[in-house]
Motif scaffolding. Structure first.
Motif, PDB file in Angstrom:
ATOM      1  N   GLU A 167       0.816  -1.203   0.000  1.00  0.00           N
ATOM      2  CA  GLU A 167       0.000   0.000   0.000  1.00  0.00           C
ATOM      3  C   GLU A 167       0.859   1.266   0.000  1.00  0.00           C
ATOM      4  O   GLU A 167       2.055   1.222   0.281  1.00  0.00           O
ATOM      5  CB  GLU A 167      -0.929  -0.010   1.217  1.00  0.00           C
ATOM      6  CG  GLU A 167      -1.897  -1.183   1.221  1.00  0.00           C
ATOM      7  CD  GLU A 167      -2.836  -1.170   2.407  1.00  0.00           C
ATOM      8  OE1 GLU A 167      -4.053  -0.987   2.212  1.00  0.00           O
ATOM      9  OE2 GLU A 167      -2.344  -1.349   3.551  1.00  0.00           O
ATOM     10  N   GLY A 168       0.203   2.404  -0.305  1.00  0.00           N
ATOM     11  CA  GLY A 168       0.888   3.680  -0.273  1.00  0.00           C
ATOM     12  C   GLY A 168       0.842   4.396  -1.602  1.00  0.00           C
ATOM     13  O   GLY A 168       0.394   3.849  -2.615  1.00  0.00           O
ATOM     14  N   GLY A 169       1.313   5.634  -1.591  1.00  0.00           N
ATOM     15  CA  GLY A 169       1.353   6.436  -2.805  1.00  0.00           C
ATOM     16  C   GLY A 169       2.583   6.133  -3.644  1.00  0.00           C
ATOM     17  O   GLY A 169       3.423   5.308  -3.256  1.00  0.00           O
ATOM     18  N   LYS A 172       6.111   6.258  -1.912  1.00  0.00           N
ATOM     19  CA  LYS A 172       6.356   5.146  -0.991  1.00  0.00           C
ATOM     20  C   LYS A 172       6.652   3.867  -1.769  1.00  0.00           C
ATOM     21  O   LYS A 172       7.560   3.103  -1.403  1.00  0.00           O
ATOM     22  CB  LYS A 172       5.143   4.938  -0.081  1.00  0.00           C
ATOM     23  CG  LYS A 172       5.322   3.813   0.922  1.00  0.00           C
ATOM     24  CD  LYS A 172       4.120   3.683   1.848  1.00  0.00           C
ATOM     25  CE  LYS A 172       4.313   2.548   2.855  1.00  0.00           C
ATOM     26  NZ  LYS A 172       3.152   2.429   3.774  1.00  0.00           N
ATOM     27  N   LEU A 173       5.910   3.644  -2.853  1.00  0.00           N
ATOM     28  CA  LEU A 173       6.131   2.439  -3.647  1.00  0.00           C
ATOM     29  C   LEU A 173       7.454   2.509  -4.403  1.00  0.00           C
ATOM     30  O   LEU A 173       8.134   1.487  -4.574  1.00  0.00           O
ATOM     31  CB  LEU A 173       4.965   2.231  -4.607  1.00  0.00           C
ATOM     32  CG  LEU A 173       3.609   1.973  -3.936  1.00  0.00           C
ATOM     33  CD1 LEU A 173       2.509   1.859  -4.977  1.00  0.00           C
ATOM     34  CD2 LEU A 173       3.669   0.709  -3.073  1.00  0.00           C
TER      35      LEU A 173
END
Length: 205
Positions: A167-169, A172-173
């Motif tokens: 998960e994450g934006g 972050k990815l």
């Protein structure tokens, strides 16, 4: 679910996974890699011999990176879009549920769906490189990724049995990919790396 890409690339991989690892969204804007455009033919010493695309098959990629898989043993020609991104010099393809639907059309397997807590924007990633006229595809090492998640060294949400979501934006990815290059199989691995060659002029009939 399983996961695959380019070109036959995708199909192959998809049928080989025992679990599913997805990313909540593409880590970067998706574009068409012009280097993928053309016809690709499986190499005889690639693990692809174990999957639908054989020596008489090929994958055609048009200028919009729309892929059509040609299996000489079947009349159907599965189609999907192979869009991706480059991060820190590494190239990736991102396959969403629509693309996986097209890819799975070449197999008897049931494609994954965006149900059970999986966002519609989720994608699975495929890493690839092109050296001269050869295309190499490295899939997510799902078994190793799942082990690390269960051990707590990687953080992901389990949305269903053996189905995990990072998960994450985008930032972050991107950081996740940069810090964990071993999420994917290594290029050059004889048992896992999927390889294809660009067709010659005489093979474009």
């Amino acid at each position: 679910m399983t996961a695959l890409p380019h070109v036959a690339l995708l199909l192959l991989a998809i049928g080989s996974l025992t679990g599913c690892v997805m990313f909540a969204q593409p880590p970067a804007p998706l574009t068409c890699d012009a280097d993928l455009v053309g016809r690709w033919i499986p190499l005889p010493d690639s693990p692809q011999d174990k999957v639908p695309l054989g020596k008489d098959d090929h994958a055609d990629v048009d200028a919009q990176c729309h892929v059509r898989l040609r299996d000489s043993a079947k009349t159907a020609q599965p189609e999907f879009d192979a869009l991706g991104f480059t991060l820190d010099g590494q190239r990736y393809l991102a396959l969403g549920f629509k693309e996986l639907d097209g890819l799975f059309a070449a197999s008897a397997q049931t494609p994954p769906t965006a149900s059970k807590g999986m966002p519609a924007s989720a994608v699975t990633l495929i890493k690839y490189r092109i050296r001269g006229d050869e295309l190499e595809i490295a899939m997510l090492d799902v078994v190793q990724v799942m082990q690390r998640i269960e051990q707590g060294t990687l953080k992901a949400r389990e949305t269903d049995t053996s189905t995990y979501l990072f998960e994450g934006g985008p930032k972050k990815l991107q950081a996740l990919l940069a810090a964990n290059p071993d999420l994917f199989d290594e290029f050059g691995g004889k048992d896992k790396t999927l390889r294809m060659r660009r067709a010659t002029a005489g093979e474009l009939r």
